[in-house]
Motif scaffolding. Sequence first.
Motif, mmCIF file in Angstrom:
data_model
loop_
_atom_site.group_PDB
_atom_site.id
_atom_site.type_symbol
_atom_site.label_atom_id
_atom_site.label_comp_id
_atom_site.label_asym_id
_atom_site.label_seq_id
_atom_site.Cartn_x
_atom_site.Cartn_y
_atom_site.Cartn_z
ATOM 1 N N GLY A 36 -30.877 23.753 -20.922
ATOM 2 C CA GLY A 36 -30.752 24.189 -22.308
ATOM 3 C C GLY A 36 -30.062 23.139 -23.170
ATOM 4 N N ASN A 37 -29.831 23.491 -24.414
ATOM 5 C CA ASN A 37 -29.144 22.630 -25.369
ATOM 6 C C ASN A 37 -27.696 23.098 -25.461
ATOM 7 O OD1 ASN A 37 -28.555 20.874 -27.586
ATOM 8 N ND2 ASN A 37 -28.961 22.568 -28.998
ATOM 9 N N ASN A 38 -26.812 22.398 -24.781
ATOM 10 C CA ASN A 38 -25.400 22.760 -24.746
ATOM 11 C C ASN A 38 -24.645 21.817 -25.681
ATOM 12 O OD1 ASN A 38 -25.251 24.806 -22.314
ATOM 13 N ND2 ASN A 38 -26.559 23.124 -21.631
ATOM 14 N N ARG A 39 -24.118 22.353 -26.767
ATOM 15 C CA ARG A 39 -23.599 21.473 -27.814
ATOM 16 C C ARG A 39 -22.425 22.103 -28.560
ATOM 17 N NH1 ARG A 39 -25.941 17.039 -30.368
ATOM 18 N NH2 ARG A 39 -27.792 17.430 -29.093
ATOM 19 N N ILE A 40 -21.431 21.254 -28.835
ATOM 20 C CA ILE A 40 -20.319 21.613 -29.721
ATOM 21 C C ILE A 40 -20.613 21.018 -31.089
ATOM 22 C CG2 ILE A 40 -17.855 21.295 -30.189
ATOM 23 C CD1 ILE A 40 -17.507 21.020 -27.106
ATOM 24 N N ILE A 41 -20.402 21.808 -32.141
ATOM 25 C CA ILE A 41 -20.556 21.312 -33.513
ATOM 26 C C ILE A 41 -19.186 21.374 -34.171
ATOM 27 C CG2 ILE A 41 -21.715 21.620 -35.723
ATOM 28 C CD1 ILE A 41 -23.968 23.020 -34.198
ATOM 29 N N LEU A 42 -18.589 20.197 -34.329
ATOM 30 C CA LEU A 42 -17.247 20.086 -34.900
ATOM 31 C C LEU A 42 -17.340 19.897 -36.413
ATOM 32 C CD1 LEU A 42 -14.170 19.550 -34.878
ATOM 33 C CD2 LEU A 42 -14.679 17.192 -34.196
ATOM 34 N N ALA A 43 -16.663 20.755 -37.167
ATOM 35 C CA ALA A 43 -16.622 20.671 -38.624
ATOM 36 C C ALA A 43 -15.184 20.394 -39.051
ATOM 37 C CB ALA A 43 -17.128 21.963 -39.258
ATOM 38 N N THR A 44 -14.935 19.214 -39.650
ATOM 39 C CA THR A 44 -13.571 18.792 -39.923
ATOM 40 C C THR A 44 -13.535 17.685 -40.965
ATOM 41 O OG1 THR A 44 -11.568 17.838 -38.898
ATOM 42 C CG2 THR A 44 -13.687 17.107 -38.037
ATOM 43 N N ASP A 45 -12.325 17.410 -41.489
ATOM 44 C CA ASP A 45 -12.128 16.206 -42.291
ATOM 45 C C ASP A 45 -11.571 15.074 -41.428
ATOM 46 O OD1 ASP A 45 -9.487 16.954 -41.901
ATOM 47 O OD2 ASP A 45 -9.112 17.494 -43.978
ATOM 48 N N PHE A 90 -22.994 18.186 -25.306
ATOM 49 C CA PHE A 90 -23.056 17.180 -26.366
ATOM 50 C C PHE A 90 -22.131 17.582 -27.513
ATOM 51 C CE2 PHE A 90 -26.715 16.559 -23.812
ATOM 52 C CZ PHE A 90 -27.228 15.293 -24.043
ATOM 53 N N LEU A 91 -21.687 16.594 -28.287
ATOM 54 C CA LEU A 91 -20.793 16.849 -29.410
ATOM 55 C C LEU A 91 -21.378 16.255 -30.689
ATOM 56 C CD1 LEU A 91 -17.995 17.673 -30.630
ATOM 57 C CD2 LEU A 91 -17.207 15.380 -30.010
ATOM 58 N N SER A 92 -21.640 17.106 -31.677
ATOM 59 C CA SER A 92 -22.047 16.650 -33.004
ATOM 60 C C SER A 92 -20.904 16.887 -33.976
ATOM 61 C CB SER A 92 -23.299 17.404 -33.479
ATOM 62 O OG SER A 92 -24.430 17.023 -32.723
ATOM 63 N N VAL A 93 -20.761 15.988 -34.953
ATOM 64 C CA VAL A 93 -19.639 16.048 -35.882
ATOM 65 C C VAL A 93 -20.156 16.145 -37.312
ATOM 66 C CG1 VAL A 93 -17.570 14.891 -36.723
ATOM 67 C CG2 VAL A 93 -18.202 14.692 -34.309
ATOM 68 N N LEU A 94 -19.662 17.150 -38.040
ATOM 69 C CA LEU A 94 -19.956 17.317 -39.457
ATOM 70 C C LEU A 94 -18.676 17.032 -40.233
ATOM 71 C CD1 LEU A 94 -21.999 20.662 -39.373
ATOM 72 C CD2 LEU A 94 -22.864 18.316 -39.160
ATOM 73 N N GLY A 153 -10.455 12.339 -50.043
ATOM 74 C CA GLY A 153 -9.022 12.132 -50.222
ATOM 75 C C GLY A 153 -8.310 11.824 -48.927
ATOM 76 N N ASN A 154 -8.657 12.546 -47.838
ATOM 77 C CA ASN A 154 -8.060 12.258 -46.529
ATOM 78 C C ASN A 154 -9.134 12.204 -45.433
ATOM 79 O OD1 ASN A 154 -8.655 14.995 -46.539
ATOM 80 N ND2 ASN A 154 -7.000 15.502 -45.115
ATOM 81 N N TYR A 155 -10.372 11.926 -45.822
ATOM 82 C CA TYR A 155 -11.504 11.919 -44.893
ATOM 83 C C TYR A 155 -11.357 10.772 -43.885
ATOM 84 C CZ TYR A 155 -16.420 11.524 -43.422
ATOM 85 O OH TYR A 155 -17.580 11.449 -42.692
ATOM 86 N N LYS A 156 -11.399 11.089 -42.588
ATOM 87 C CA LYS A 156 -11.192 10.091 -41.527
ATOM 88 C C LYS A 156 -12.545 9.710 -40.902
ATOM 89 C CE LYS A 156 -6.858 10.730 -42.369
ATOM 90 N NZ LYS A 156 -6.190 9.823 -43.315
ATOM 91 N N ASP A 157 -13.276 8.895 -41.623
ATOM 92 C CA ASP A 157 -14.617 8.496 -41.214
ATOM 93 C C ASP A 157 -14.604 7.774 -39.870
ATOM 94 O OD1 ASP A 157 -17.579 7.716 -42.201
ATOM 95 O OD2 ASP A 157 -16.633 5.918 -41.382
ATOM 96 N N ASN A 158 -13.662 6.869 -39.678
ATOM 97 C CA ASN A 158 -13.642 6.079 -38.442
ATOM 98 C C ASN A 158 -13.422 6.957 -37.214
ATOM 99 O OD1 ASN A 158 -11.032 6.708 -39.222
ATOM 100 N ND2 ASN A 158 -10.233 4.633 -39.039
ATOM 101 N N LYS A 159 -12.562 7.966 -37.336
ATOM 102 C CA LYS A 159 -12.311 8.850 -36.202
ATOM 103 C C LYS A 159 -13.560 9.659 -35.842
ATOM 104 C CE LYS A 159 -8.298 10.849 -36.219
ATOM 105 N NZ LYS A 159 -7.570 10.156 -35.124
ATOM 106 N N MET A 160 -14.245 10.186 -36.865
ATOM 107 C CA MET A 160 -15.406 11.030 -36.604
ATOM 108 C C MET A 160 -16.585 10.225 -36.062
ATOM 109 S SD MET A 160 -15.142 13.987 -39.483
ATOM 110 C CE MET A 160 -14.586 12.980 -40.836
ATOM 111 N N GLN A 161 -16.698 8.968 -36.480
ATOM 112 C CA GLN A 161 -17.709 8.082 -35.913
ATOM 113 C C GLN A 161 -17.529 7.962 -34.408
ATOM 114 O OE1 GLN A 161 -20.124 5.270 -37.025
ATOM 115 N NE2 GLN A 161 -20.580 7.065 -38.248
ATOM 116 N N GLN A 162 -16.306 7.729 -33.994
ATOM 117 C CA GLN A 162 -16.026 7.543 -32.570
ATOM 118 C C GLN A 162 -16.254 8.822 -31.769
ATOM 119 O OE1 GLN A 162 -12.792 5.031 -31.115
ATOM 120 N NE2 GLN A 162 -12.152 4.726 -33.228
ATOM 121 N N LEU A 163 -15.843 9.959 -32.342
ATOM 122 C CA LEU A 163 -16.000 11.226 -31.620
ATOM 123 C C LEU A 163 -17.475 11.517 -31.349
ATOM 124 C CD1 LEU A 163 -13.406 13.583 -33.381
ATOM 125 C CD2 LEU A 163 -13.097 12.130 -31.370
ATOM 126 N N ALA A 164 -18.312 11.372 -32.367
ATOM 127 C CA ALA A 164 -19.744 11.646 -32.196
ATOM 128 C C ALA A 164 -20.385 10.640 -31.258
ATOM 129 C CB ALA A 164 -20.447 11.621 -33.556
#
Length: 553
Positions: free
Chosen positions: A285-294, A320-324, A329-340
Motif C-alpha cells: 500500500g501507500n504508507n505516508r506521513i504528511i507533515l504540515a508545518t512552518d 514515506f514522508l511528504s512535507v507541506l 516570516g519564520n518559514y524554515k525552507d532549508n529544514k523542510m527540504q531536508q526532511l522531505a
Amino acid sequence: MKIKIAVIAALLLCGIIACDTQKKGSPATKNNTQLEYLKATTDSQSKPAPPPQEQEQSKYAESEIKADSEVKKGILDEGKFNTEDYDNIVEHKFLASTQNPLSTFSIDVDEAAYSNVRRYLQNGSTPPSGAVRIEEMINYFDYIYPKPQNGDPFTVNTEMSECPWNPQHKLVHIGLQGKEIPVDNLPPSNMVFLVDVSGSMDEPNKLPLVQASMNMLVDQLREKDKVAIVVYAGSAGLVLPSTSGANKIKIKEAIDNLEAGGSTAGGEGIMLAYKTARENFINKGNNRIILATDGDFNIGISSDDELVRLIEKERKSGVFLSVLGYGMGNYKDNKMQQLADKGNGNHSYIDNINEARKVLVNEFGSTLFTIAKDVKIQIEFNPAKVQAYRLIGYENRMLAAEDFNDDTKDAGELGSGHTVTALYEVIPVGVKDEFTKSVDLLKYQNNDRKILNNSGEVMTIKLRYKKPDEDISKLITHQVLDESVAVSNTSDNFRFSAAVAEFGMLLRNSEFKQQGSYNQVINLAKSAKGTDEEGYRAEFIRLVQTATSFAKK
C-alpha cells in the motif's frame, strides 16, 4: 519623620513581595494554559460535529483565509523580525567534458520554490537567492510527454536547440514522464496527518490554511484508505486514531477542532507519526506521513542533523514522508527540504487555497503515490561534440559518479503521472569558450586524452530506478544525437521550460544569464502557453511582468 520613613519602607516591601509573587505565578499560569490546550486537542474527537450550515460558516472557510499581503502587513505592524531560512545555492559552473565527462544527479519532484517565489513577488519584493531553486520552478509545471508503454515506469524524452540566452550555445532538454495510475486503481493508503499546532502556527495563513488543505485531501479519500492525525506543540499527541476514508465527517471534525498554542516539539511529533504509521502499515500500500508545518522546531530533537538522522532511520520502515510548508516570516525552507528529501517524499509550499487544490486535488496521485524510487540520472558527454556543459539547477541533488551504481545511495522519487525536466547548457566544440578555465598538465599520468567514439551522439543518458517495494535498481539508457532545430521549431515543452530557467537566472542575477532578459522570457512563455487548462502558465507570464516592473526601479 520616622513615621514617613516607616510608611515608605512598608510600601517598598509590599512592592517587592507583589513582584516576587507575580514571577512565581507566571510558570504556573503558563502550565495551566498548556494543560488546557492539550486537554482540548485530546478531547477533540468526542465533540459532536457542527451541522452543515455551521460548517459552511466555519472560521476555516476559504473566504476567511487572508492573502499573504495582509498577513505580511500584520507582521510588520507588530514589529516582528523575518527569520526565514534558506540554504545558500552555489550555481553549477561550466565543466570541460574531457576532464569531467560524467554528470550525475538525483531527480527532484519538489515544487515548493516556485510557489514561494510567487509569494514574494506578489507581496512586492524580490525573493532571496536561496529561495530560487530553478529545477523546482521548472518542475512546478506539467509538460506533455509520450506515455510509458510495455510496463516501463516512465519514458525518456530529449530535445536540443540553440540556447535562447546565448545562441552560440546549445540547450538540451531532458524530460521524464511517469506512468499514470487511475485513482480507482491506486493502492490503498495508510496516511498520518502530522500537524504543527504550536504557537508559531497561529497565523491566518498557517493553521487555518492547513485545515482547509487537509479537508480537501479528505474529500479525495476512498473507503479503503485510512487516516490518523497526530499533532505536536509543547508535546505530541494522537488526535485521531487510524480511521477509514469512508468516515469523512469524523476526520474533518478532528481537523476543524485543532487549535494553535505552545512551543514546537517537532521531533517528538515525527516519532509518534512514524509509530502510528507502522502500527497501521499496509503491505503493497501507500504508507505516508504528511507533515504540515512552518518548520520552526524549537524544543526536543530540533537541529537539522538530529532530524535528518531520525528520518533516515525511520524511512527504512517503508513509510514515506511528504512535507507541506506554510506561512511567512519564520518559514524554515532549508529544514523542510531536508526532511522531505531524507524521508523519500516531496516538498510543496502552500501559499494559498488554490495551491492547496493544485497539490492535494489536481495532483493527488503524483503528490502522494510513488511509482519509482531512488531515481538517478547519469549523463556521459561526447567530447567530440561537447566542449563544456552546465546543468541548470539541481545544485542540492548532485551525486558522486560512483553513487549511480550504488543501490544504497538515496535519490528522488517519481509519483504517478509525474513529469521531471532537466536542462543542460552545452558549449559545442569549435565555439569560443569564455567560461571554463585551463588546468595544468598532469605529472604522473598520460595527458593525451584520445576520443574513442566520434559518432553522431552528443551524450548518453543512463537512468537507474527501483520499484517502491524493491531494493535492486533497474537500468535504462537513451542516446541523444546531434540533431538540433531552431527554437521556433521546438516543442512547447522546450520553450516554456527554457523561459522558466531564464527567469530563475534573472531573479538570482546569475553570472550565467548572459544575454537573458525579462522580455525574452515573456515572449518565450507566450509562444509556449499551449492549452493551459488550469491557467498556471498564464499566471507565470503575469509573474514575470511583475518582476519586470521591479527590475526597472
